[in-house]
Design an enzyme around this catalytic site. Structure first.
Site, mmCIF file in Angstrom:
data_model
loop_
_atom_site.group_PDB
_atom_site.id
_atom_site.type_symbol
_atom_site.label_atom_id
_atom_site.label_comp_id
_atom_site.label_asym_id
_atom_site.label_seq_id
_atom_site.Cartn_x
_atom_site.Cartn_y
_atom_site.Cartn_z
ATOM 1 N N ARG A 36 86.377 -6.807 53.650
ATOM 2 C CA ARG A 36 85.521 -5.565 53.055
ATOM 3 C C ARG A 36 85.620 -5.286 51.514
ATOM 4 O O ARG A 36 84.858 -5.114 50.782
ATOM 5 C CB ARG A 36 86.550 -4.338 53.929
ATOM 6 C CG ARG A 36 85.592 -3.094 53.433
ATOM 7 C CD ARG A 36 86.034 -1.955 54.391
ATOM 8 N NE ARG A 36 87.441 -1.671 54.189
ATOM 9 C CZ ARG A 36 88.097 -1.008 54.900
ATOM 10 N NH1 ARG A 36 87.869 -0.351 56.041
ATOM 11 N NH2 ARG A 36 89.270 -0.672 54.562
ATOM 12 N N LYS A 50 84.368 0.406 49.485
ATOM 13 C CA LYS A 50 85.668 1.094 49.080
ATOM 14 C C LYS A 50 85.778 1.161 47.743
ATOM 15 O O LYS A 50 86.874 0.467 47.059
ATOM 16 C CB LYS A 50 86.967 0.498 49.833
ATOM 17 C CG LYS A 50 87.941 1.553 50.171
ATOM 18 C CD LYS A 50 89.111 0.875 51.146
ATOM 19 C CE LYS A 50 90.235 1.718 51.212
ATOM 20 N NZ LYS A 50 89.956 3.284 51.548
ATOM 21 N N GLU A 74 81.785 11.203 57.644
ATOM 22 C CA GLU A 74 83.244 11.078 57.992
ATOM 23 C C GLU A 74 83.921 12.160 57.042
ATOM 24 O O GLU A 74 83.310 12.999 56.207
ATOM 25 C CB GLU A 74 83.666 9.713 57.494
ATOM 26 C CG GLU A 74 82.922 9.198 56.133
ATOM 27 C CD GLU A 74 83.805 7.644 55.667
ATOM 28 O OE1 GLU A 74 84.628 7.350 56.116
ATOM 29 O OE2 GLU A 74 83.086 7.100 55.009
HETATM 30 N N1 PLP Z 1 86.827 6.126 55.424
HETATM 31 C C1 PLP Z 1 87.206 6.285 54.267
HETATM 32 C C2 PLP Z 1 86.670 7.036 53.283
HETATM 33 C C3 PLP Z 1 88.620 5.739 53.833
HETATM 34 O O1 PLP Z 1 89.074 6.003 52.635
HETATM 35 C C4 PLP Z 1 89.241 4.943 54.857
HETATM 36 C C5 PLP Z 1 90.392 4.265 54.677
HETATM 37 O O2 PLP Z 1 90.570 3.211 54.196
HETATM 38 C C6 PLP Z 1 88.834 4.764 56.291
HETATM 39 C C7 PLP Z 1 87.456 5.492 56.455
HETATM 40 C C8 PLP Z 1 89.530 4.384 57.321
HETATM 41 O O3 PLP Z 1 89.515 2.849 57.125
HETATM 42 P P1 PLP Z 1 90.512 2.046 57.446
HETATM 43 O O4 PLP Z 1 90.691 2.091 59.069
HETATM 44 O O5 PLP Z 1 89.927 0.452 57.538
HETATM 45 O O6 PLP Z 1 91.843 2.206 56.755
HETATM 46 C C1 COI Z 2 93.589 4.235 53.651
HETATM 47 O O1 COI Z 2 93.729 4.805 54.992
HETATM 48 O O2 COI Z 2 94.288 3.080 53.616
HETATM 49 C C2 COI Z 2 92.871 4.766 52.570
HETATM 50 O O3 COI Z 2 92.535 4.034 51.711
HETATM 51 C C3 COI Z 2 92.660 6.124 52.488
HETATM 52 C C4 COI Z 2 93.176 6.920 51.320
HETATM 53 C C5 COI Z 2 92.578 8.190 51.351
HETATM 54 C C6 COI Z 2 94.575 6.999 51.456
#
Ligand code: PLP
Ligand code: COI
Length: 340
Positions: free
Chosen positions: A81, A183, A219
């Site tokens: 990612r 991200k 989200e």
């Molecule tokens: N959506 C957003 C905007 C996020 O910042 C995060 C955090 O990483 C997620 C979703 C969840 O992603 P993940 O499950 O890969 O941590």
């Molecule tokens: C995560 O879940 O790792 C993120 O980057 C989300 C952040 C808002 C803390």
């Protein structure tokens, strides 16, 4: 040497640990990378990151398992990612194999900061990169720095697994052809006003809508969303402008393959909100945080699972995912990455 920390009372905050990883990109290539002690970053006053927000990040966790190993959960997907994000921001991707090696090195260097099994805490790992040399006109940097720091953390939302409250904001998070699916730091910069406003009004987070039609659920600022229907089907929004959460992808697999539930990614409309019996936020930081109430401009939707505890399906998903991460339940092939 074991750290003298009250692990079970940790929140989600930055704590300086002993070591961080750094690698620099110059003249078209990444250097070898090294573990350092200095937590400060020094860049030119006109660095692209400071002027034009050319920065992106990742988030993953290291856990101490039941048999006292230190492991990470699917870090290959974070590496991938971050490559996708870098390309979207005109940054040189940090190669996935180097990313995994760097995660291993920085966690091993800080191994005493990995919270013990059973404490409920984990070691949050924050890889990030930014354009470090000076630019003036709007264009990408030519030099970059990739770093990883780590910090022991507890639950993202105060109160642990007590259901939280979301509100439908009047602000948008991501444009249809924008950067919502990667991200990028900029996605978070523009969510800061909305989150401060939400907190001031007593809500834990914003539940963003698609910015084109404002009829579909996307989200929150820092997590994806899942819902449970009356028939125990797990559904999650399908959209090109949300971050493809690794936790969500894993939970959908767990729902289907471990719990025998139908798991569907589809467009979810605002007007459907009253039909669901459970709702939860999912992400690395959020893990699986149950939602008790969603407020839409004065109209409150209380989820049937209530304001005191997670719904039944949410609880099962949470227990299974945690069990896999902590080595209590057999993980699917390739999900667990051993650090030591
Ligand atoms: N959506 C957003 C905007 C996020 O910042 C995060 C955090 O990483 C997620 C979703 C969840 O992603 P993940 O499950 O890969 O941590
Ligand atoms: C995560 O879940 O790792 C993120 O980057 C989300 C952040 C808002 C803390």
């Amino acid at each position: 040497m074991e750290k003298n920390i009250d692990w079970s009372s940790l929140g989600f905050g930055y704590m300086k640990t002993d070591f961080r990883y750094v690698s620099n990109y110059k003249n078209g290539k990444w250097d070898e990378g090294q573990i350092i002690t200095d937590e400060n970053v020094v860049v030119n006053e006109s660095a692209c990151v400071l002027q034009y927000a050319q920065t992106c990040f990742e988030g993953l966790k290291a856990y101490r398992t039941k048999d006292n190993k230190v492991v990470c959960f699917r870090p290959d997907l974070n590496a991938k990612r971050m490559e996708d994000t870098a390309k979207r921001l005109e940054m040189p991707p940090f190669p996935a194999d180097k990313f995994l090696d760097a995660v291993k090195k920085v966690v091993n260097a800080n191994i005493d900061w990995v919270p013990p099994y059973g404490s409920g805490a984990s070691l949050y790992i924050r890889p990030y990169m930014f354009g470090s040399d000076a630019v003036m006109g709007v264009k990408p940097a030519t030099e970059y720095q990739f770093r990883i720091f780590v910090s022991p953390v507890g639950p993202y939302f105060k109160g642990g697994i007590k259901p939280i409250t979301l509100r439908i904001p009047d602000f948008d998070r991501a444009a249809p052809r924008g950067t919502g699916h990667v991200k990028a730091g900029l996605n978070y910069a523009m969510s800061l006003h909305a989150i401060v406003d939400a907190h001031a009004k007593g809500y834990n987070e914003n539940m963003y809508l698609d910015s084109k039609t404002r009829t579909k659920i996307e989200e929150t600022g820092g997590a994806n969303i899942i819902f449970v229907t009356e028939n125990n089907e797990v559904v999650t929004p399908k959209s090109d402008s949300i971050l493809p959460s690794i936790t969500r992808r894993s939970l959908m697999y767990v729902a289907d393959k471990y719990l025998g539930l139908k798991a569907t990614e589809r467009e979810i409309y605002l007007e459907e909100l009253g039909d669901f019996k459970e709702c939860a936020l999912c992400g690395t930081a959020a893990v699986l945080s149950p939602v008790g109430k969603i407020s839409d401009h004065g109209k409150d939707i209380i989820l049937p699972s209530g304001l005191d505890k997670p719904g039944e399906v949410t609880q099962k998903l949470y227990d299974t995912l945690r069990g896999i991460q902590l080595g209590e339940i057999k993980a699917p092939e390739g999900w667990i990455f051993e650090i030591n």
